[in-house]
Design an enzyme around this catalytic site. Structure first.
Site, mmCIF file in Angstrom:
data_model
loop_
_atom_site.group_PDB
_atom_site.id
_atom_site.type_symbol
_atom_site.label_atom_id
_atom_site.label_comp_id
_atom_site.label_asym_id
_atom_site.label_seq_id
_atom_site.Cartn_x
_atom_site.Cartn_y
_atom_site.Cartn_z
ATOM 1 N N ASP A 191 0.798 -1.193 0.085
ATOM 2 C CA ASP A 191 -0.021 0.038 -0.110
ATOM 3 C C ASP A 191 0.929 1.345 -0.153
ATOM 4 O OD1 ASP A 191 -2.413 1.599 0.087
ATOM 5 O OD2 ASP A 191 -2.354 1.330 2.289
ATOM 6 N N GLU A 305 -2.987 -0.315 -8.299
ATOM 7 C CA GLU A 305 -3.947 0.743 -8.103
ATOM 8 C C GLU A 305 -3.649 2.079 -7.960
ATOM 9 O OE1 GLU A 305 -7.133 0.237 -5.135
ATOM 10 O OE2 GLU A 305 -6.083 1.503 -3.594
#
Length: 532
Positions: A191, A305
């Site tokens: 992340d 992403e």
């Protein structure tokens, strides 16, 4: 059939029934004088692999009538069971043993899920995965297609603050998945990656989902810059890397309408230039990260992403279209985008609109803003719309699920840490009191990198609360945010770290049950009908 006879029959294809697993678990407890997690018992090559616990410390157990399979390190005990000599290996939960177990069982290898509906379960302590799995099971059963869980998820910022690293996050998730016998697949999200070096470390650790955070490259001044300032900024964009020119870009995007089904959209020249100035370097950085990642991964599937949610200004539909069309033109394959939505997505608390706006009006405004983003994602992708700071956003989950259908990814992180503190308030109330006081002292500094608005002066006086009232502080807006953002400072304090982990490991079912109930509320809104 005896344990030894059944052991001799086990092959890679063997599956134990729940009754067999429980019977084996009871037998193993008698043999080894340790707790066995029955759901973890797994057969391979005439051996049983299982998780055990002794005095709050967990190990991998391997029982075999022959030699121990695989490159595992540990202590091997020769034991007489039912008149037959067998080998029992007790192996520490090291990264090397995690890799060896991953090599034997495919269900322990993270998967890429593409545009399937997914949910990220961040775990700052490395203890929460069993509770996450129980919540998913309660709502979805063992159906891996209903929602794809990502059980290994942590940002590089969180790693730095917790003293963990990409590999330890992966390994902790593996042991949780193995303990609970989850075989339906899971993902691993690296992340908020900002550098190529971040990508290198996470590829090496086996991640499958990569969230690029180009927030540092967003130029929010584009929204108010004069035309002269805007064109000067536009002239300095990295056009060579963007493989176009400003005039070609304007021509490309203003040539005609974009038909998104529910509505049509047409760029003006000014909208193109403002979007390019605001997000041009974002696209450049993300594509640069993507190309580096694609080269490292080779033929291995992965999910990408882009996250631009941690900015002050909302991502407009025009800016969304700009990002999507330019990423596509430059050949970047992505599965989800986290725009900056309207309203406030503060850490650890429910969705909020503008100050003073009733929640019903705020949610209605969110729905009006969100609907066109869904149409853009469906027509220019499809790709998922990611809800970051997704912890505890119960007010908007129904809207999100109803409008986006399967094009959903939700990301949570700090809420699992907060549930750990809720458990602690019941297990060790005096330690919880100390941590809250410490958090309030450090909040002013630690809040700097987070979107929060808690006021320490409004936290209830802990000295006036009985022990049984302490868990209610985890439902207080101001106490909750103060505890949320100070996790790094708390975990860097040697006493707090040691005693927190000791309390949770010794009372793990208290923590697991709290997580199960808490995350059922998170995932249930996404269990209903879909719209794809």
């Amino acid at each position: 059939m005896s344990l030894v006879q059944r052991l001799a029959e086990l092959t890679v294809e063997s599956r134990l029934t729940a009754e067999e697993a429980e019977a084996f678990s009871q037998k193993l407890r008698q043999i080894g004088n340790f707790k066995v997690y029955s759901k973890s018992i797994t057969a391979r090559e005439k051996a049983l692999f299982f998780m055990i616990s002794r005095s709050g410390s967990k190990s991998l157990g391997i029982l075999s009538a022959d030699s121990i399979p695989g490159p595992f390190s540990g202590t091997v005990h020769r034991m007489l069971i039912e008149g037959v000599m067998t080998n029992l290996a007790i192996c520490p939960l090291t990264s090397e043993n995690a890799a060896a177990l991953r090599g034997l069982f495919d269900f322990l290898v993270p998967k890429a899920f593409g545009i399937s509906k997914s949910f990220g379960f961040g775990d700052r302590l490395g203890l929460a995965t069993p509770g996450h799995i129980r919540a998913v099971r309660r709502v979805f059963g063992d159906d891996s297609t209903a929602i794809r869980p990502i059980f290994a998820q942590q940002s590089m910022r969180e790693n730095a603050r917790t003293g963990r690293n990409p590999q330890s996050v992966q390994d902790d998730a593996l042991w949780g998945v193995f303990q609970e016998g989850w075989r339906a697949g899971f993902g691993a999200d690296a992340d908020h990656l900002k550098t190529l070096e971040d990508i290198d470390a996470c590829v090496k650790a086996g991640y499958t989902f990569f969230t690029v955070d180009p927030g540092d490259y967003v130029d929010e001044s584009a929204e108010t810059a004069s035309e002269t300032e805007l064109r000067e900024k536009a002239s300095n964009l990295p056009w060579d890397y963007l493989e176009t020119t400003l005039s070609d870009l304007v021509h490309e995007l203003t040539a005609g309408d974009f038909n998104f089904g529910e509505f049509r959209f047409r760029f003006s020249e000014e909208e193109v230039i403002r979007a390019a100035v605001k997000y041009g370097r974002v696209v450049e950085h993300t594509v640069r990260m993507y190309r580096h990642l694609a080269e490292l991964m080779g033929d291995k599937p992965f999910d990408l992403e882009m996250s631009v949610d941690e900015t002050n200004s909302v991502t407009t539909v025009a800016e969304h279209v700009f990002i999507a069309t330019q990423m596509k033109r430059l050949g970047a394959h992505w599965v989800s985008l986290a725009p900056r939505y309207v309203g406030r997505f503060e850490k650890g608390v429910d969705y909020m609109g503008k100050p003073g706006t009733p929640i019903e009006e705020a949610v209605a405004e969110f729905e009006r803003d969100f609907a066109p983003h869904v149409a853009v994602a469906r027509h220019l992708g499809p790709y998922k719309l990611s809800l970051h700071s997704g912890s505890d956003k119960f007010a908007v989950y129904p809207v999100y699920a109803r409008l986006a259908g399967d094009l959903v990814h939700v990301k949570t992180a700090g809420t699992s840490y907060l549930e750990a503190l809720r458990a602690l308030s019941r297990i060790r109330p005096n330690l919880f009191r100390d941590i809250l006081c410490f958090a309030l002292e450090h909040y002013a500094v630690d809040r700097a990198t987070y979107h929060v608005s808690a006021e320490p002066s409004r936290v209830p006086d802990i000295g006036q609360l009985a022990d049984e009232q302490l868990s209610g502080l985890l439902d207080d807006f101001h106490a909750r945010q103060a505890l949320h953002v100070t996790f790094g400072s708390v975990l860097h304090d040697a006493r707090f770290r040691i005693e927190l982990y000791e309390a949770l490991r010794s009372n793990e079912e208290v923590y697991y049950s709290g997580l199960e109930e808490h995350f059922m509320k998170h995932v249930t809104p996404f269990a209903n009908g879909t719209r794809g």
